[in-house]
Design a protein around this motif. Structure first.
Motif, PDB file in Angstrom:
ATOM      1  N   THR A  56       0.842  -1.203   0.000  1.00 21.47           N
ATOM      2  CA  THR A  56       0.000   0.000   0.000  1.00 21.47           C
ATOM      3  C   THR A  56       0.876   1.251   0.000  1.00 21.47           C
ATOM      4  O   THR A  56       2.056   1.196   0.357  1.00 21.47           O
ATOM      5  N   SER A  57       0.283   2.375  -0.325  1.00 24.75           N
ATOM      6  CA  SER A  57       1.024   3.641  -0.255  1.00 24.75           C
ATOM      7  C   SER A  57       1.339   3.989   1.200  1.00 24.75           C
ATOM      8  O   SER A  57       2.376   4.604   1.485  1.00 24.75           O
ATOM      9  N   ASP A  58       0.473   3.592   2.140  1.00 21.40           N
ATOM     10  CA  ASP A  58       0.750   3.823   3.564  1.00 21.40           C
ATOM     11  C   ASP A  58       2.005   3.070   4.001  1.00 21.40           C
ATOM     12  O   ASP A  58       2.784   3.583   4.805  1.00 21.40           O
ATOM     13  N   ASP A  59       2.201   1.857   3.477  1.00 19.67           N
ATOM     14  CA  ASP A  59       3.419   1.099   3.795  1.00 19.67           C
ATOM     15  C   ASP A  59       4.655   1.829   3.277  1.00 19.67           C
ATOM     16  O   ASP A  59       5.681   1.893   3.950  1.00 19.67           O
ATOM     17  N   CYS A  60       4.558   2.396   2.093  1.00 19.87           N
ATOM     18  CA  CYS A  60       5.669   3.160   1.518  1.00 19.87           C
ATOM     19  C   CYS A  60       5.945   4.409   2.350  1.00 19.87           C
ATOM     20  O   CYS A  60       7.106   4.725   2.637  1.00 19.87           O
ATOM     21  N   ASP A  61       4.884   5.104   2.773  1.00 17.00           N
ATOM     22  CA  ASP A  61       5.047   6.281   3.637  1.00 17.00           C
ATOM     23  C   ASP A  61       5.776   5.904   4.922  1.00 17.00           C
ATOM     24  O   ASP A  61       6.722   6.588   5.327  1.00 17.00           O
ATOM     25  N   ALA A  62       5.336   4.824   5.548  1.00 22.47           N
ATOM     26  CA  ALA A  62       5.933   4.392   6.813  1.00 22.47           C
ATOM     27  C   ALA A  62       7.390   3.985   6.609  1.00 22.47           C
ATOM     28  O   ALA A  62       8.254   4.296   7.446  1.00 22.47           O
ATOM     29  N   PHE A  63       7.682   3.315   5.503  1.00 20.78           N
ATOM     30  CA  PHE A  63       9.048   2.909   5.175  1.00 20.78           C
ATOM     31  C   PHE A  63       9.944   4.139   5.049  1.00 20.78           C
ATOM     32  O   PHE A  63      11.024   4.204   5.646  1.00 20.78           O
ATOM     33  N   GLN A  64       9.493   5.127   4.302  1.00 22.14           N
ATOM     34  CA  GLN A  64      10.285   6.338   4.126  1.00 22.14           C
ATOM     35  C   GLN A  64      10.426   7.104   5.443  1.00 22.14           C
ATOM     36  O   GLN A  64      11.481   7.674   5.715  1.00 22.14           O
ATOM     37  N   ASP A  65       9.399   7.084   6.279  1.00 24.95           N
ATOM     38  CA  ASP A  65       9.482   7.726   7.591  1.00 24.95           C
ATOM     39  C   ASP A  65      10.541   7.041   8.459  1.00 24.95           C
ATOM     40  O   ASP A  65      11.310   7.707   9.155  1.00 24.95           O
ATOM     41  N   GLU A  66      10.572   5.708   8.425  1.00 25.51           N
ATOM     42  CA  GLU A  66      11.575   4.979   9.211  1.00 25.51           C
ATOM     43  C   GLU A  66      12.985   5.243   8.690  1.00 25.51           C
ATOM     44  O   GLU A  66      13.932   5.358   9.473  1.00 25.51           O
ATOM     45  N   MET A  67      13.136   5.342   7.389  1.00 26.74           N
ATOM     46  CA  MET A  67      14.453   5.668   6.826  1.00 26.74           C
ATOM     47  C   MET A  67      14.877   7.084   7.243  1.00 26.74           C
ATOM     48  O   MET A  67      16.039   7.314   7.574  1.00 26.74           O
ATOM     49  N   ALA A  68      13.933   8.002   7.282  1.00 29.87           N
ATOM     50  CA  ALA A  68      14.246   9.366   7.718  1.00 29.87           C
ATOM     51  C   ALA A  68      14.621   9.376   9.203  1.00 29.87           C
ATOM     52  O   ALA A  68      15.521  10.113   9.614  1.00 29.87           O
ATOM     53  N   ALA A  69      13.963   8.541  10.006  1.00 33.88           N
ATOM     54  CA  ALA A  69      14.232   8.500  11.444  1.00 33.88           C
ATOM     55  C   ALA A  69      15.658   8.036  11.753  1.00 33.88           C
ATOM     56  O   ALA A  69      16.235   8.440  12.765  1.00 33.88           O
ATOM     57  N   ILE A  70      16.234   7.207  10.876  1.00 35.07           N
ATOM     58  CA  ILE A  70      17.627   6.767  11.082  1.00 35.07           C
ATOM     59  C   ILE A  70      18.592   7.621  10.255  1.00 35.07           C
ATOM     60  O   ILE A  70      19.774   7.318  10.180  1.00 35.07           O
ATOM     61  N   ASP A  71      18.081   8.658   9.615  1.00 35.79           N
ATOM     62  CA  ASP A  71      18.871   9.598   8.813  1.00 35.79           C
ATOM     63  C   ASP A  71      19.629   8.883   7.687  1.00 35.79           C
ATOM     64  O   ASP A  71      20.788   9.164   7.420  1.00 35.79           O
ATOM     65  N   GLU A  72      18.944   7.958   7.038  1.00 31.59           N
ATOM     66  CA  GLU A  72      19.576   7.188   5.962  1.00 31.59           C
ATOM     67  C   GLU A  72      19.981   8.070   4.789  1.00 31.59           C
ATOM     68  O   GLU A  72      20.950   7.778   4.101  1.00 31.59           O
ATOM     69  N   ASP A  73      19.277   9.174   4.588  1.00 30.33           N
ATOM     70  CA  ASP A  73      19.639  10.057   3.480  1.00 30.33           C
ATOM     71  C   ASP A  73      21.060  10.598   3.644  1.00 30.33           C
ATOM     72  O   ASP A  73      21.812  10.699   2.676  1.00 30.33           O
ATOM     73  N   THR A  74      21.450  10.894   4.876  1.00 29.93           N
ATOM     74  CA  THR A  74      22.818  11.357   5.129  1.00 29.93           C
ATOM     75  C   THR A  74      23.820  10.227   4.927  1.00 29.93           C
ATOM     76  O   THR A  74      24.892  10.418   4.370  1.00 29.93           O
ATOM     77  N   THR A  75      23.446   9.027   5.369  1.00 28.06           N
ATOM     78  CA  THR A  75      24.353   7.876   5.294  1.00 28.06           C
ATOM     79  C   THR A  75      24.590   7.428   3.858  1.00 28.06           C
ATOM     80  O   THR A  75      25.727   7.219   3.449  1.00 28.06           O
ATOM     81  N   SER A  76      23.505   7.266   3.092  1.00 25.40           N
ATOM     82  CA  SER A  76      23.665   6.687   1.755  1.00 25.40           C
ATOM     83  C   SER A  76      22.828   7.368   0.685  1.00 25.40           C
ATOM     84  O   SER A  76      22.705   6.846  -0.417  1.00 25.40           O
ATOM     85  N   GLY A  77      22.281   8.529   0.978  1.00 25.07           N
ATOM     86  CA  GLY A  77      21.414   9.213   0.030  1.00 25.07           C
ATOM     87  C   GLY A  77      22.068   9.536  -1.302  1.00 25.07           C
ATOM     88  O   GLY A  77      21.406   9.567  -2.337  1.00 25.07           O
TER      89      GLY A  77
END
Length: 88
Positions: A56-77
């Motif tokens: 679902t799109s909600d699953d994708c939203d939650a996935f991206q929220d969890e990635m943001a919570a661990i700051d994955e964009d800084t690590t491997s963005g």
């Protein structure tokens, strides 16, 4: 109907992985829970792309929220670009 997160693969971390171990653990959990239903790597003249199909799109939203919570964009963005989301 699946919800798609698609991005261009731009490189790897020094470890040779595309993402951090923490991000991989989140991905693996979503897959085990049936929230990620398919992963495709697409090769084209324009480069390599990853296509993740979510239940679902909600699953994708939650996935991206969890990635943001661990700051994955800084690590491997820098390893990903051209994000696209759509229903399939």
């Amino acid at each position: 109907m699946a919800h798609i997160l698609r991005f261009k693969n731009e490189g790897l971390l020094e470890s040779g992985e595309q993402c951090s171990p923490e991000a991989q653990a989140i991905y693996d959990r979503y897959e085990a829970e049936g929230k990620i239903i398919e992963l495709d790597i697409i090769s084209s003249l324009g480069g390599n792309y990853t296509k993740i199909s979510f239940a679902t799109s909600d699953d994708c939203d939650a996935f991206q929220d969890e990635m943001a919570a661990i700051d994955e964009d800084t690590t491997s963005g820098a390893n990903r670009s051209n994000y696209t989301r759509y229903d399939e």
